[in-house]
Structure formats: C-alpha cells, structure tokens
Motif scaffolding. Structure first.
Motif, short mmCIF file in Angstrom:
data_model
loop_
_atom_site.label_atom_id
_atom_site.label_comp_id
_atom_site.label_asym_id
_atom_site.label_seq_id
_atom_site.Cartn_x
_atom_site.Cartn_y
_atom_site.Cartn_z
N GLU A 137 34.92 15.00 50.89
CA GLU A 137 35.83 14.01 51.05
C GLU A 137 35.20 12.58 50.99
N ARG A 138 33.96 12.47 50.95
CA ARG A 138 32.96 11.36 51.06
C ARG A 138 32.29 10.97 49.75
N PHE A 139 32.10 9.79 49.46
CA PHE A 139 31.09 9.52 48.27
C PHE A 139 29.90 9.29 48.80
N GLY A 140 28.57 9.74 48.23
CA GLY A 140 27.36 9.57 48.63
C GLY A 140 26.51 9.82 47.52
N LYS A 141 25.58 8.75 47.31
CA LYS A 141 24.48 8.76 46.36
C LYS A 141 23.17 8.22 46.63
N SER A 142 22.10 9.13 46.95
CA SER A 142 20.95 8.82 47.46
C SER A 142 19.94 7.40 47.05
N PHE A 143 20.62 7.00 45.74
CA PHE A 143 19.70 5.95 45.10
C PHE A 143 20.02 4.62 45.43
N LEU A 144 21.10 4.74 46.50
CA LEU A 144 21.66 3.39 47.22
C LEU A 144 21.14 3.28 48.60
N TRP A 145 20.92 1.86 48.93
CA TRP A 145 20.97 1.54 50.55
C TRP A 145 21.96 1.56 50.89
N THR A 146 22.37 1.85 52.27
CA THR A 146 23.46 1.45 53.05
C THR A 146 23.16 0.51 54.20
N ALA A 147 23.75 -0.37 54.42
CA ALA A 147 23.39 -1.45 55.69
C ALA A 147 24.67 -1.93 56.38
N LEU A 148 24.46 -2.10 57.46
CA LEU A 148 25.63 -2.66 58.17
C LEU A 148 25.04 -3.53 59.39
N PHE A 149 25.49 -5.10 59.02
CA PHE A 149 24.84 -5.97 60.07
C PHE A 149 26.14 -6.41 60.74
N ARG A 150 25.77 -7.51 61.72
CA ARG A 150 26.72 -7.99 62.47
C ARG A 150 26.37 -9.52 62.84
N ARG A 151 27.65 -10.48 62.70
CA ARG A 151 27.21 -11.73 63.00
C ARG A 151 27.16 -12.17 64.37
N ALA A 152 26.61 -13.11 64.65
CA ALA A 152 26.42 -13.25 66.12
C ALA A 152 27.84 -13.98 66.65
N GLY A 200 31.08 -12.53 65.35
CA GLY A 200 30.96 -11.03 65.76
C GLY A 200 31.44 -9.96 64.77
N GLY A 201 31.88 -10.52 63.44
CA GLY A 201 32.32 -9.60 62.65
C GLY A 201 31.02 -8.80 61.86
N HIS A 202 31.56 -8.02 60.90
CA HIS A 202 30.21 -7.02 60.63
C HIS A 202 30.42 -7.09 59.10
N PHE A 203 29.31 -7.20 58.43
CA PHE A 203 29.11 -7.06 57.00
C PHE A 203 28.66 -5.57 56.54
N GLY A 204 29.08 -4.99 55.74
CA GLY A 204 28.66 -3.79 55.38
C GLY A 204 28.31 -3.95 53.77
N LEU A 205 27.33 -3.01 53.24
CA LEU A 205 26.58 -3.13 52.09
C LEU A 205 26.08 -2.00 51.48
N THR A 206 26.46 -1.69 50.26
CA THR A 206 25.48 -0.61 49.41
C THR A 206 25.20 -1.09 48.33
N CYS A 207 23.83 -0.91 47.91
CA CYS A 207 23.09 -1.66 46.66
C CYS A 207 21.98 -0.57 46.28
N PHE A 208 21.51 -0.91 45.09
CA PHE A 208 20.57 -0.05 44.61
C PHE A 208 19.18 -0.18 45.32
N ALA A 209 18.54 1.14 45.62
CA ALA A 209 17.47 1.17 46.30
C ALA A 209 16.24 1.00 45.56
#
Length: 246
Positions: free
Chosen positions: A231-246, A166-175
């Motif tokens: 007040e936030r960091f953001g660069k559009s050359f990155l993907w952002t993703a959020l996943f959840r474990r069953a 039920g936990g979450h995995f968040g990721l940012t990586c090169f697009a």
C-alpha cells in the motif's frame, strides 16, 4: 550585444538558458513537456501508482508529523497530497502540469477527499500569492533533483518563505552511489560541459546535509523497496530525508 544583467534573478535566468530545454521542465515554460509525460496513464512509471511514499507514511505513523497545513511540491497525480489530506492535513498541492493536476483532482473526487487544493503552476512564481505560508509541512517527492544547481538558491528561498517555525521539510531525491540513480557530475562540470541535467542530479548524503544545513536533520536514509502489492510506494534508488526548522 547583451549587457543587461543587474539582479540575482537576471543571473539565474541566464543560467537557466544553459540548461534549456531541460530546465524548462520545472518552469512555466515546461508545462507542455510534463503534460505529454502524464497523458498516457498506463506508462510503466513507478510514481504513477496511487500509493504514498513509505517514508511519509512512516513519519506520520511514528508521530513525527502531526497535522496542520501541508504543501506538496511537484505533486503529480496527487498520491502523497491525498494521503496527507486523508490524515487530517489541510493540503495545497502544486504541479506544472495541468494534465497531472486534473488526474489528481479525479483521484480526490473518487476518494471523496475534500481538504486538498490542487494548483497548476510554478511554485516559485506562486509563492506569496496562491501559496501563502506558513506551512507546517513542505513535502517534495522527486522535484528537487530536477533543478539545475543554481536553482537551489531559489529553492532555499522558497523554504525560508513558506516553512513555518518548527515546521518540517520532507524530501525524496535521486541517491548517488551503488544502487542509486541520476547523474553524478559535479556542479562545476554541469556548467563546463553544457550537456544538460541528464535526467536528474544524484546527491550524496553529505551534500544534502550541507544544502539544508539551516534545518535540523531528523532522518536521512535510503527509501525502502516496497513490493508490488504494498500500500506504500518505495524505491531504493532514492534518498528520503526529514528536516525540522528551528
């Protein structure tokens, strides 16, 4: 004559050697490289800023992430770890670089943030000892895209070991694609050409969905560009993703 490969770990270590010295940047052998990288705090490196990722803030504010134990992989100077701690998470944050970890600890003292533990080392080696799951959130901002292709095996095993049901995995990586960043060579060509990681691997969205197909996708999008006074960091050359474990 070397004829000593007996295990999967032996194979992974052999393949690591094909990417040296770049592969050393994310193992214990690469600590010196990252220490040099973080020594000059005035360098114009986007993620040196003391601001959390815009996608992470958005997920917290929308109630997708609601607290608990969090692990920040490749925490650098601690910007995301401190944000999570300030929002009530109990945070473990790990980085190869002692210089980065010292910087993160300074920021924690300056803000009076206490519920965060910074660790210096290789997350793969620390798992099961200093890093003991389960974690309700595993967050990675910029570590995954520096792994050679074969080390995705180790990365998925790390998630399997540490991420709570039920936990979450968040990721940012090169697009990959227009406006992205990183090398778009195929996995096969990385090994065939033997030219190293070329600064990091770019990923198309379908590749991320395939790699993390054992998790449920909640969100996958480009990171939003944030202005300098945000007040936030953001660069559009990155993907952002959020996943959840069953």
């Amino acid at each position: 004559m070397d004829r000593d490969i007996r295990t999967v770990d032996d194979v992974l270590t052999l393949l690591d050697g094909l990417f040296a010295p770049e592969a050393d940047r994310w193992t214990g052998r690469g600590a010196d490289w990252w220490d040099d990288f973080y020594t000059d705090r005035c360098r114009p490196v986007p993620f040196f800023v003391a601001r959390p990722d815009e996608n992470l803030v958005s997920a917290v504010e929308r109630g997708l992430l609601g607290g608990g134990r969090a692990l920040d992989l490749g925490c650098g100077p601690g910007r995301n770890a401190l944000y999570l701690a300030e929002r009530g998470f109990d945070v473990d944050a790990v980085d190869l670089s002692a210089t980065a970890v010292d910087w993160a600890r300074e920021r924690a003292r300056a803000t009076g943030t206490e519920n965060v533990r910074f660790l210096r080392g290789d997350a793969f080696a620390l798992a099961g000892s200093d890093l003991t799951g389960p974690y309700d959130l595993v967050y990675d901002s910029g570590c995954f895209h520096h792994l050679p292709p074969h080390r995705r095996v180790s990365y998925l095993a790390l998630l399997e070991q540490l991420l709570a049901p039920g936990g979450h995995f968040g990721l940012t990586c090169f697009a990959a694609g227009d406006g992205g960043m990183g090398s778009e060579l195929s996995d096969t060509d990385f090994y065939r050409e033997g030219a190293g990681l070329r600064g990091g691997l770019a990923y198309p969205p379908e590749a991320l969905r395939g790699i993390f197909s054992g998790l449920t996708e909640l969100e996958l999008r480009r990171m939003r560009d944030e202005p300098e006074d945000s007040e936030r960091f953001g660069k559009s050359f990155l993907w952002t993703a959020l996943f959840r474990r069953a």
